[in-house]
Scaffold this active site. Sequence first.
Site, PDB file in Angstrom:
ATOM      1  CE  LYS A  32       6.102  33.479 -16.946  1.00  0.00           C
ATOM      2  NZ  LYS A  32       5.652  32.560 -17.950  1.00  0.00           N
ATOM      3  CG  HIS A  45      -1.340  49.916  -7.162  1.00  0.00           C
ATOM      4  ND1 HIS A  45      -0.065  49.430  -7.365  1.00  0.00           N
ATOM      5  CD2 HIS A  45      -2.166  49.088  -7.856  1.00  0.00           C
ATOM      6  CE1 HIS A  45      -0.123  48.348  -8.120  1.00  0.00           C
ATOM      7  NE2 HIS A  45      -1.388  48.124  -8.443  1.00  0.00           N
ATOM      8  NE  ARG A  54      -0.281  40.043 -24.921  1.00  0.00           N
ATOM      9  CZ  ARG A  54      -0.855  39.482 -23.851  1.00  0.00           C
ATOM     10  NH1 ARG A  54      -0.190  38.655 -23.089  1.00  0.00           N
ATOM     11  NH2 ARG A  54      -2.114  39.729 -23.568  1.00  0.00           N
ATOM     12  CG  ASN A  90      -9.582  38.959 -20.713  1.00  0.00           C
ATOM     13  OD1 ASN A  90      -9.944  38.789 -21.872  1.00  0.00           O
ATOM     14  ND2 ASN A  90      -9.948  38.176 -19.718  1.00  0.00           N
ATOM     15  CD  GLU A 124      -5.128  37.792  -8.530  1.00  0.00           C
ATOM     16  OE1 GLU A 124      -4.983  37.327  -7.386  1.00  0.00           O
ATOM     17  OE2 GLU A 124      -4.642  38.886  -8.884  1.00  0.00           O
ATOM     18  CG  HIS A 157       0.805  40.945  -9.178  1.00  0.00           C
ATOM     19  ND1 HIS A 157       0.354  39.655  -9.109  1.00  0.00           N
ATOM     20  CD2 HIS A 157      -0.162  41.692  -8.638  1.00  0.00           C
ATOM     21  CE1 HIS A 157      -0.847  39.647  -8.560  1.00  0.00           C
ATOM     22  NE2 HIS A 157      -1.188  40.866  -8.255  1.00  0.00           N
ATOM     23  CG  HIS A 185      -2.335  50.097 -12.619  1.00  0.00           C
ATOM     24  ND1 HIS A 185      -1.575  49.298 -13.448  1.00  0.00           N
ATOM     25  CD2 HIS A 185      -2.570  49.355 -11.490  1.00  0.00           C
ATOM     26  CE1 HIS A 185      -1.349  48.129 -12.845  1.00  0.00           C
ATOM     27  NE2 HIS A 185      -1.930  48.138 -11.661  1.00  0.00           N
ATOM     28  CG  ASP A 222     -15.904  23.727  -4.375  1.00  0.00           C
ATOM     29  OD1 ASP A 222     -15.118  23.377  -5.263  1.00  0.00           O
ATOM     30  OD2 ASP A 222     -15.552  24.048  -3.225  1.00  0.00           O
TER      31      ASP A 222
HETATM   32 FE   LIG Z   1      -2.119  46.694  -9.944  1.00  0.00          FE
END
Ligand SMILES: [Fe+2]
Length: 550
Positions: free
Chosen positions: A36, A124, A393, A290, A183, A11, A128, A234
């Site tokens: 975007k 990765h 933001r 979040n 997700e 992403h 982070h 469901d």
């Molecule tokens: Fe990530």
Amino acid sequence: MRVLGINALFHDPAAALVVDGRVVAASEEERFSRRKHGHRPVPFAAWELPEAAARWCLEHAGLEPADLDAVAYSYDPALAEPADRLGVDDPWDHLRQEYARRAPSFLASALPGLDERRVRFVAHHVAHAASAGLAAPYWGDTDVLVLDGRGECGSHLAGNYSRGHLTVHHSQRLPDSLGLLYESLTEHLGFLRSSDEYKVMALASYGEPRFLARLRPLVRAHGCGFVTEPVPWDDYAPAVTPGAKLLPIHADLAASVQTRLEEVLVDLARSIRARSGARHLSLAGGVALNCVANTVLHERSGYDGIWVQPAAGDAGTALGAALTLAQEGGDPIDAFPGADLGRGWTDAELDEVLCTARLPHQRPDDLAATVAGCLADNGVVAWFQGRSEFGPRALGHRSLLAHPGHADNLTRINDVKGREQFRPVAPMVRASRAADIFHRGPLPSPYMLFVHDVDPAWRERIPAVVHVDGTARVQTVDPDREPLLDALLARFEERTGLPVLVNTSLNTAGRPMVDHPREALELFGSAPVDLLVLGPFTVWRRDLAAEERP
Ligand SMILES: [Fe+2]
């Protein structure tokens, strides 16, 4: 060392530049390409690099690609495993590893002069973790918790940074993933996966967590790691076709998953704290955006302080990867300088843009007083100041501002932006007044990453920024860091008695935030905004209307 960080694979492709341990520039590719999130997070797009953002970072610092000591790429293909071994249902996942392995030569062709041997891979979740643990103000000792959809083989990292050295306690292996769980709910509710998760969080406030007992056995913490078993959505609520009407049962499902996420995060944080004894926690990864869960962590995890990287999503791994190599190279890492790490323009450049567009504009003597007057008269203001924000933001550099005292301004702003009416807008507040009005969440809160309870006495006074559950996602404005914003809030308070403004990102639905002044003009031309403020210059809608009259 001069280190360029690159995030490309999943992403939010982005680039960041760290020079001698100081963050100099960082921006997401979407701000340049106007797509975007840069590209969809599919394997076929994984080769695309944040070329424009990377070039701009270098240009900003006056560097050539050949001047770089290292390029840090925030994914290490050597750590990856075949998708079927990870329980990931994606027959094309191997493309990601293929493209990542070739990234050094792709980068060398995108940045002529770069020696591809200078490109190094950073795991990765380590990237982070560094974006939180190395950037946080708790330099000496901080626990770190990373939670996202996925990295090479995992979806999480729990550890501790002590004087710049990372100790990993645990890394949760796929397919268990709190990010992928959220997700998949996002998709079930008819929203865009890997993009609209914040809408699910907003929807959750409208529901009751009545499915919580059924979710608890499926999603649970396990020491410093966790288990996420497949949830048969469901069985809880019917799938929503994109754009179709949401029912109360969908809000209840969102509330149930949100509450369960909060419970699991608190269990995880307590386990990490018990292991290290650290007093502070730093967060990164998409789940750390979040802000409802972040406040629950602040309240219940037992840490004295929690810091969240403002670019907590994958864009922040560009920064974290660069910081990792800078730290390994022996550079002392400076404190995070703030989220305004993107492009900025001089007054002369802004004036030229306005003159080219032949827009009548003024340069008021007291900009703060002029803009506060428009806001006090219930105008909507497009506010473009300084360098753009890194991360999702708007923090008063590329913002839409309005009067918080009129309840219908929520509808009005959502209409200006062309987005769903259940979406809240957030307040910015003078730091010195925040504690009078907002409770429960941590203060100061400069990056809008926590929710706060609005004092009951104030809910009637600032109804536009109070969410349906009595909360608000606050940005506190520090007068030393943001003197113009503070002056604007002060002038607005003199006029209205309210040290608060509605602040939402300067964009319209589905588009990235405005970055270039020309994009601010385009937004002004297409949305019912009363006043455009471009640096020191003002453009009034009423003046344009007057010009058009015969
Ligand atoms: Fe990530």
